[in-house]
Design a protein around this motif. Sequence first.
Motif, PDB file in Angstrom:
ATOM      1  N   ALA A  82       0.826  -1.206   0.000  1.00  0.00           N
ATOM      2  CA  ALA A  82       0.000   0.000   0.000  1.00  0.00           C
ATOM      3  C   ALA A  82       0.858   1.253   0.000  1.00  0.00           C
ATOM      4  CB  ALA A  82      -0.941  -0.010   1.211  1.00  0.00           C
ATOM      5  N   ILE A  83       1.908   1.275   0.812  1.00  0.00           N
ATOM      6  CA  ILE A  83       2.788   2.436   0.850  1.00  0.00           C
ATOM      7  C   ILE A  83       3.541   2.580  -0.457  1.00  0.00           C
ATOM      8  CG2 ILE A  83       4.843   3.403   1.951  1.00  0.00           C
ATOM      9  CD1 ILE A  83       3.869   2.251   4.575  1.00  0.00           C
ATOM     10  N   SER A  84       4.047   1.477  -0.996  1.00  0.00           N
ATOM     11  CA  SER A  84       4.853   1.524  -2.204  1.00  0.00           C
ATOM     12  C   SER A  84       4.049   2.000  -3.408  1.00  0.00           C
ATOM     13  CB  SER A  84       5.455   0.146  -2.488  1.00  0.00           C
ATOM     14  OG  SER A  84       6.350  -0.215  -1.465  1.00  0.00           O
ATOM     15  N   ASN A  85       2.756   1.726  -3.418  1.00  0.00           N
ATOM     16  CA  ASN A  85       1.919   2.098  -4.559  1.00  0.00           C
ATOM     17  C   ASN A  85       1.228   3.444  -4.388  1.00  0.00           C
ATOM     18  OD1 ASN A  85       2.541  -0.323  -5.858  1.00  0.00           O
ATOM     19  ND2 ASN A  85       0.887  -1.418  -4.809  1.00  0.00           N
ATOM     20  N   THR A  86       1.531   4.152  -3.313  1.00  0.00           N
ATOM     21  CA  THR A  86       0.907   5.453  -3.077  1.00  0.00           C
ATOM     22  C   THR A  86       1.400   6.468  -4.102  1.00  0.00           C
ATOM     23  OG1 THR A  86       0.774   5.012  -0.703  1.00  0.00           O
ATOM     24  CG2 THR A  86       0.623   7.315  -1.397  1.00  0.00           C
ATOM     25  N   PRO A  87       0.503   7.232  -4.735  1.00  0.00           N
ATOM     26  CA  PRO A  87       0.960   8.254  -5.683  1.00  0.00           C
ATOM     27  C   PRO A  87       1.600   9.434  -4.954  1.00  0.00           C
ATOM     28  CG  PRO A  87      -1.419   8.383  -5.403  1.00  0.00           C
ATOM     29  CD  PRO A  87      -0.968   7.159  -4.649  1.00  0.00           C
ATOM     30  N   TYR A  88       2.523  10.113  -5.625  1.00  0.00           N
ATOM     31  CA  TYR A  88       3.170  11.273  -5.014  1.00  0.00           C
ATOM     32  C   TYR A  88       2.208  12.462  -5.063  1.00  0.00           C
ATOM     33  CZ  TYR A  88       6.695  14.601  -3.585  1.00  0.00           C
ATOM     34  OH  TYR A  88       7.393  15.540  -2.882  1.00  0.00           O
ATOM     35  N   VAL A  89       2.063  13.146  -3.937  1.00  0.00           N
ATOM     36  CA  VAL A  89       1.184  14.320  -3.846  1.00  0.00           C
ATOM     37  C   VAL A  89       2.066  15.567  -3.829  1.00  0.00           C
ATOM     38  CG1 VAL A  89      -0.565  15.514  -2.501  1.00  0.00           C
ATOM     39  CG2 VAL A  89      -0.547  13.000  -2.585  1.00  0.00           C
ATOM     40  N   PHE A  90       1.911  16.429  -4.828  1.00  0.00           N
ATOM     41  CA  PHE A  90       2.742  17.618  -4.947  1.00  0.00           C
ATOM     42  C   PHE A  90       2.199  18.760  -4.098  1.00  0.00           C
ATOM     43  CE2 PHE A  90       3.574  15.282  -8.867  1.00  0.00           C
ATOM     44  CZ  PHE A  90       4.969  15.306  -8.895  1.00  0.00           C
ATOM     45  N   SER A  91       3.090  19.665  -3.727  1.00  0.00           N
ATOM     46  CA  SER A  91       2.713  20.837  -2.933  1.00  0.00           C
ATOM     47  C   SER A  91       1.858  21.779  -3.778  1.00  0.00           C
ATOM     48  CB  SER A  91       3.967  21.589  -2.465  1.00  0.00           C
ATOM     49  OG  SER A  91       4.839  20.742  -1.759  1.00  0.00           O
ATOM     50  N   ASP A  92       0.989  22.502  -3.102  1.00  0.00           N
ATOM     51  CA  ASP A  92       0.181  23.517  -3.776  1.00  0.00           C
ATOM     52  C   ASP A  92       0.988  24.802  -3.944  1.00  0.00           C
ATOM     53  OD1 ASP A  92      -2.025  21.799  -3.822  1.00  0.00           O
ATOM     54  OD2 ASP A  92      -2.652  22.449  -1.810  1.00  0.00           O
ATOM     55  N   SER A  93       0.657  25.577  -4.939  1.00  0.00           N
ATOM     56  CA  SER A  93       1.224  26.924  -5.129  1.00  0.00           C
ATOM     57  C   SER A  93       2.753  26.904  -5.077  1.00  0.00           C
ATOM     58  CB  SER A  93       0.679  27.887  -4.063  1.00  0.00           C
ATOM     59  OG  SER A  93      -0.730  27.895  -4.078  1.00  0.00           O
ATOM     60  N   ASN A  94       3.340  26.135  -5.971  1.00  0.00           N
ATOM     61  CA  ASN A  94       4.794  26.009  -6.009  1.00  0.00           C
ATOM     62  C   ASN A  94       5.405  27.145  -6.816  1.00  0.00           C
ATOM     63  OD1 ASN A  94       7.479  25.255  -6.307  1.00  0.00           O
ATOM     64  ND2 ASN A  94       7.006  23.088  -6.566  1.00  0.00           N
ATOM     65  N   PRO A  95       6.181  28.046  -6.187  1.00  0.00           N
ATOM     66  CA  PRO A  95       6.744  29.195  -6.919  1.00  0.00           C
ATOM     67  C   PRO A  95       7.795  28.802  -7.960  1.00  0.00           C
ATOM     68  CG  PRO A  95       7.680  29.072  -4.711  1.00  0.00           C
ATOM     69  CD  PRO A  95       6.579  28.051  -4.773  1.00  0.00           C
ATOM     70  N   PHE A  96       8.309  27.569  -7.899  1.00  0.00           N
ATOM     71  CA  PHE A  96       9.342  27.142  -8.843  1.00  0.00           C
ATOM     72  C   PHE A  96       8.769  26.612 -10.153  1.00  0.00           C
ATOM     73  CE2 PHE A  96      11.501  26.884  -4.731  1.00  0.00           C
ATOM     74  CZ  PHE A  96      12.702  27.508  -5.012  1.00  0.00           C
ATOM     75  N   LEU A  97       7.465  26.340 -10.196  1.00  0.00           N
ATOM     76  CA  LEU A  97       6.875  25.793 -11.410  1.00  0.00           C
ATOM     77  C   LEU A  97       7.058  26.773 -12.570  1.00  0.00           C
ATOM     78  CD1 LEU A  97       3.537  24.138 -10.238  1.00  0.00           C
ATOM     79  CD2 LEU A  97       5.476  23.013 -11.340  1.00  0.00           C
ATOM     80  N   GLY A  98       7.503  26.238 -13.706  1.00  0.00           N
ATOM     81  CA  GLY A  98       7.721  27.073 -14.889  1.00  0.00           C
ATOM     82  C   GLY A  98       9.102  27.660 -14.993  1.00  0.00           C
ATOM     83  N   GLN A  99       9.899  27.537 -13.935  1.00  0.00           N
ATOM     84  CA  GLN A  99      11.257  28.072 -13.971  1.00  0.00           C
ATOM     85  C   GLN A  99      12.212  27.057 -14.585  1.00  0.00           C
ATOM     86  OE1 GLN A  99      12.735  29.686 -10.301  1.00  0.00           O
ATOM     87  NE2 GLN A  99      10.768  30.614  -9.735  1.00  0.00           N
ATOM     88  N   ASP A 100      13.315  27.557 -15.135  1.00  0.00           N
ATOM     89  CA  ASP A 100      14.358  26.694 -15.679  1.00  0.00           C
ATOM     90  C   ASP A 100      15.358  26.328 -14.578  1.00  0.00           C
ATOM     91  OD1 ASP A 100      13.284  26.834 -18.256  1.00  0.00           O
ATOM     92  OD2 ASP A 100      14.400  28.669 -18.722  1.00  0.00           O
ATOM     93  N   GLY A 101      16.021  25.200 -14.761  1.00  0.00           N
ATOM     94  CA  GLY A 101      17.100  24.812 -13.853  1.00  0.00           C
ATOM     95  C   GLY A 101      16.642  24.433 -12.469  1.00  0.00           C
ATOM     96  N   CYS A 102      15.429  23.883 -12.349  1.00  0.00           N
ATOM     97  CA  CYS A 102      14.904  23.551 -11.007  1.00  0.00           C
ATOM     98  C   CYS A 102      15.709  22.443 -10.335  1.00  0.00           C
ATOM     99  CB  CYS A 102      13.440  23.151 -11.104  1.00  0.00           C
ATOM    100  SG  CYS A 102      12.333  24.517 -11.487  1.00  0.00           S
ATOM    101  N   PHE A 103      16.235  21.498 -11.129  1.00  0.00           N
ATOM    102  CA  PHE A 103      17.009  20.408 -10.539  1.00  0.00           C
ATOM    103  C   PHE A 103      18.266  20.945  -9.871  1.00  0.00           C
ATOM    104  CE2 PHE A 103      19.689  16.379 -11.392  1.00  0.00           C
ATOM    105  CZ  PHE A 103      19.475  15.939 -10.094  1.00  0.00           C
ATOM    106  N   ALA A 104      19.032  21.767 -10.607  1.00  0.00           N
ATOM    107  CA  ALA A 104      20.257  22.339 -10.041  1.00  0.00           C
ATOM    108  C   ALA A 104      19.943  23.198  -8.828  1.00  0.00           C
ATOM    109  CB  ALA A 104      20.988  23.155 -11.097  1.00  0.00           C
ATOM    110  N   THR A 105      18.835  23.947  -8.895  1.00  0.00           N
ATOM    111  CA  THR A 105      18.437  24.785  -7.764  1.00  0.00           C
ATOM    112  C   THR A 105      18.093  23.933  -6.556  1.00  0.00           C
ATOM    113  OG1 THR A 105      17.570  26.489  -9.252  1.00  0.00           O
ATOM    114  CG2 THR A 105      16.771  26.508  -6.974  1.00  0.00           C
ATOM    115  N   GLY A 106      17.352  22.838  -6.786  1.00  0.00           N
ATOM    116  CA  GLY A 106      16.970  21.960  -5.679  1.00  0.00           C
ATOM    117  C   GLY A 106      18.174  21.324  -5.012  1.00  0.00           C
ATOM    118  N   VAL A 107      19.149  20.891  -5.815  1.00  0.00           N
ATOM    119  CA  VAL A 107      20.369  20.293  -5.258  1.00  0.00           C
ATOM    120  C   VAL A 107      21.131  21.318  -4.432  1.00  0.00           C
ATOM    121  CG1 VAL A 107      22.614  19.311  -5.842  1.00  0.00           C
ATOM    122  CG2 VAL A 107      20.575  18.551  -7.072  1.00  0.00           C
TER     123      VAL A 107
END
Length: 376
Positions: A82-107
């Motif tokens: 049940a835990i392994s098959n749970t879908p990922y729930v994303f945060s609401d109102s994410n200010p990073f959506l649409g920006q470039d380089g989110c992976f590098a920024t997150g790291v």
Amino acid sequence: EAWADEFADPAEQWADEFSEEQAGGRGMASALEDILNSDKELSGTELRDFVASINNGTFNLDAGSILDRNGELWDPASAEDAISNTPYVFSDSNPFLGQDGCFATGVELLQRGQVAESVRALEAEVQQHPDNSDAWLTLGLAHAEQDEDIKAIVALNRAVQADPNNLDALLALGVSHTNELEQVHALTHLRTWITRHPEYAGLVPSQAERDPLEPSFTLHQEVVQIFHSVLETRPDDAELHTVLGVLYNLSYEYPKAAHHFREALRVSPEDYALWNKLGATLANSMHSQEAIDAYIEGLQIKPNYVRALANLGISYSNQEMYEEAASCYLKALSLNPEAAHIWSSLRVVFNCMSRPDLAHKCDMGDAETFRGDIEF
């Protein structure tokens, strides 16, 4: 000697140990029930009912226990799936959506200890590039640092789905499933990790294909033997010692687990997560002061490590050092205010301090409101 030889009759020995621990813990359980009953919200929870069932003798060694009736490690397969098959729930109102380089920024944010912001940047990355296995991996590791293993498992599963040979994700899944007491998944991921690792695969003894109905006790024995066989050729490998520490935590052999974590730290003394693993192992074996020392070592390396702060709070609480525990919990909550389990622990600590006024303030969900009451 082999682990199975040392536990020739595991059912009898573990049953005796469980009975002794159960008897020794009745006083604590009784005190905990009183605290839960005094709280309007917690008095109606399943936790309160569980503690009450221990105190009144109605709790049984059945599907809710660590051992089954034969003394074997319990396999809660349905819960794990049940835990392994749970879908990922994303945060609401994410200010990073649409920006470039989110992976590098997150790291970069994760490296700076800004874990909550890192999670949002990485969520934006995987929403835009759902096949980025490394981004899912980093997102899972960020959740693990925030003491959120279920979210970590969901993200790490996506990393493996995108790249079945993502070894770091397989190893992290083994650790997170261990934290959630999901034995079969933990053992399976750790077995897969070493058999696919380019440096270790050639050293792994030939193994028959695993029977899906194989008991977890047998699977555990097999996986431990694999890692010990490889360790014989690489005695100073911190990664192998770390996994053996995790494996021995799964079987509740805490002295062996602590030994391997210490061996890993001898090679990698700046690994803050290793210090936390050692601390948790020592705490589980009732060495609270040594656990506190280990957590502090890790926090000196990474002061904003939420998991270690939460664990340190638990150890302080076990030592009845309630103000110190509250300070740790509040610092952790200032970094991750959504950690409901830490809020629950904080509420219990305030009740132990006879401060119902502070316990009620937990309802606000804002650590900053405790400035002036508790230093953190």
